[in-house]
Design an enzyme around this catalytic site. Structure first.
Site, PDB file in Angstrom:
ATOM      1  N   MET A 192      16.226   0.938  -5.929  1.00  0.00           N
ATOM      2  CA  MET A 192      17.249   0.722  -6.949  1.00  0.00           C
ATOM      3  C   MET A 192      17.224   1.710  -8.120  1.00  0.00           C
ATOM      4  O   MET A 192      17.922   1.528  -9.099  1.00  0.00           O
ATOM      5  CB  MET A 192      17.140  -0.711  -7.506  1.00  0.00           C
ATOM      6  CG  MET A 192      17.282  -1.784  -6.448  1.00  0.00           C
ATOM      7  SD  MET A 192      18.805  -1.654  -5.502  1.00  0.00           S
ATOM      8  CE  MET A 192      19.949  -2.329  -6.699  1.00  0.00           C
ATOM      9  N   SER A 238      13.025  -5.321   4.114  1.00  0.00           N
ATOM     10  CA  SER A 238      13.292  -5.571   5.537  1.00  0.00           C
ATOM     11  C   SER A 238      13.602  -4.259   6.268  1.00  0.00           C
ATOM     12  O   SER A 238      13.214  -4.072   7.423  1.00  0.00           O
ATOM     13  CB  SER A 238      14.420  -6.590   5.730  1.00  0.00           C
ATOM     14  OG  SER A 238      15.660  -6.020   5.406  1.00  0.00           O
ATOM     15  N   ASN A 239      14.283  -3.343   5.585  1.00  0.00           N
ATOM     16  CA  ASN A 239      14.520  -2.031   6.212  1.00  0.00           C
ATOM     17  C   ASN A 239      13.218  -1.266   6.384  1.00  0.00           C
ATOM     18  O   ASN A 239      13.024  -0.577   7.379  1.00  0.00           O
ATOM     19  CB  ASN A 239      15.510  -1.208   5.388  1.00  0.00           C
ATOM     20  CG  ASN A 239      16.947  -1.532   5.729  1.00  0.00           C
ATOM     21  OD1 ASN A 239      17.407  -1.239   6.838  1.00  0.00           O
ATOM     22  ND2 ASN A 239      17.663  -2.162   4.811  1.00  0.00           N
ATOM     23  N   HIS A 250      23.174   2.454   2.723  1.00  0.00           N
ATOM     24  CA  HIS A 250      24.038   1.780   1.749  1.00  0.00           C
ATOM     25  C   HIS A 250      24.891   0.735   2.472  1.00  0.00           C
ATOM     26  O   HIS A 250      25.461   1.014   3.529  1.00  0.00           O
ATOM     27  CB  HIS A 250      24.927   2.819   1.054  1.00  0.00           C
ATOM     28  CG  HIS A 250      25.770   2.217  -0.019  1.00  0.00           C
ATOM     29  ND1 HIS A 250      25.265   1.886  -1.258  1.00  0.00           N
ATOM     30  CD2 HIS A 250      27.068   1.847  -0.036  1.00  0.00           C
ATOM     31  CE1 HIS A 250      26.224   1.345  -1.990  1.00  0.00           C
ATOM     32  NE2 HIS A 250      27.329   1.313  -1.266  1.00  0.00           N
ATOM     33  N   ASP A 306      25.470   7.820  -3.973  1.00  0.00           N
ATOM     34  CA  ASP A 306      26.049   7.387  -2.692  1.00  0.00           C
ATOM     35  C   ASP A 306      27.109   8.353  -2.153  1.00  0.00           C
ATOM     36  O   ASP A 306      28.111   7.927  -1.581  1.00  0.00           O
ATOM     37  CB  ASP A 306      26.651   5.968  -2.819  1.00  0.00           C
ATOM     38  CG  ASP A 306      25.600   4.938  -3.202  1.00  0.00           C
ATOM     39  OD1 ASP A 306      24.432   5.114  -2.824  1.00  0.00           O
ATOM     40  OD2 ASP A 306      25.949   3.958  -3.866  1.00  0.00           O
TER      41      ASP A 306
HETATM   42  C1  GRF Z   1      20.049  -3.288   1.891  1.00  0.00           C
HETATM   43  O1  GRF Z   1      21.244  -4.003   2.061  1.00  0.00           O
HETATM   44  C2  GRF Z   1      20.344  -1.846   1.561  1.00  0.00           C
HETATM   45  O2  GRF Z   1      21.463  -1.358   2.189  1.00  0.00           O
HETATM   46  C3  GRF Z   1      20.580  -1.933   0.081  1.00  0.00           C
HETATM   47  O3  GRF Z   1      19.625  -2.851  -0.377  1.00  0.00           O
HETATM   48  C4  GRF Z   1      19.287  -3.755   0.656  1.00  0.00           C
HETATM   49  C5  GRF Z   1      17.796  -3.677   0.833  1.00  0.00           C
HETATM   50  O4  GRF Z   1      17.293  -4.631   1.713  1.00  0.00           O
HETATM   51  N1  GRF Z   1      20.554  -0.632  -0.512  1.00  0.00           N
HETATM   52  P1  GRF Z   1      15.770  -4.607   2.163  1.00  0.00           P
HETATM   53  O5  GRF Z   1      14.927  -4.511   0.892  1.00  0.00           O
HETATM   54  O6  GRF Z   1      15.575  -3.451   3.068  1.00  0.00           O
HETATM   55  O7  GRF Z   1      15.555  -5.932   2.858  1.00  0.00           O
END
Ligand code: GRF
Length: 193
Positions: free
Chosen positions: A95, A21-22, A114, A150
């Site tokens: 990850m 989603s990001n 994060h 982090d």
């Molecule tokens: C987000 O909450 C980000 O902060 C964390 O993992 C999640 C990823 O979400 N590191 P998406 O894959 O961007 O939906």
């Protein structure tokens, strides 16, 4: 940090592992006139990452590296990034932990988002830990990536209130909405825009 020259956008690679989603949000941002970046490459360590669909939809090149042999995969990846003249890397729900060597080759050019108010709650299961510790606030942070998990320099943060009856899932949903506003804000900030 990479310099903006004229109206040429900074070639950016986004690294994902999951939903993306990001990534989607960053792609949309990159298409705006005011955006200093263009997203030219999507990297995932996970073949099943939902976010990989976005590569097809938006016609962006994608590559999958499992990082089972980290040194070899990072070497190949660095070559690709160099060939594509990538000048910024945005980690977005990625990850895997990148090696010191890799981070050094992109010094000051790797960002991460994060879901906590760093330096609090580094690592995984942040929302769960926030609730156990009865915190009043949590939030999200965009920071430069350093070799310590982090821990790089913070660029921007957004705080949100914990509500009565909150669960990790509910918090994650509210934090994610803020993440989507925060990542573009961080990118504008590092380019002094
Ligand atoms: C987000 O909450 C980000 O902060 C964390 O993992 C999640 C990823 O979400 N590191 P998406 O894959 O961007 O939906």
């Amino acid at each position: 940090m990479a310099q903006l020259i004229g109206n040429k956008k900074i070639k950016t690679a986004v690294f994902i592992s999951g939903n993306g989603s990001n990534l989607k949000n960053l792609i949309r941002f990159s298409k705006k006139k005011k955006s200093p970046i263009s997203i030219d490459l999507i990297i995932s360590n996970n073949l099943k990452s939902k976010g990989l669909w976005l590569a097809k939809i938006y016609k962006i090149e994608k590559k999958i590296f499992k990082f089972k042999n980290k040194a070899t995969d990072e070497k190949k990846l660095l070559k690709i990034l160099k060939n594509k003249r990538t000048n910024l890397i945005c980690l977005a729900g990625f990850m895997k932990i990148l090696s010191k060597n890799f981070i050094k080759s992109f010094k000051g050019k790797i960002l991460n988002i994060h879901p906590s108010l760093l330096p609090k709650y580094k690592g995984l299961n942040t929302h769960q830990r926030v609730l156990v510790n009865k915190e009043k606030y949590t939030g999200c942070t965009v920071h430069f990536v350093s070799s310590k998990l982090d821990s790089g320099k913070i660029i921007v943060q957004k705080k949100i209130k914990i509500k009565i009856g909150d669960t990790p899932k509910k918090i994650a949903k509210r934090v994610l909405i803020e993440e989507h506003k925060l990542y573009p804000k961080a990118i504008l900030k590092i380019f002094n825009l």
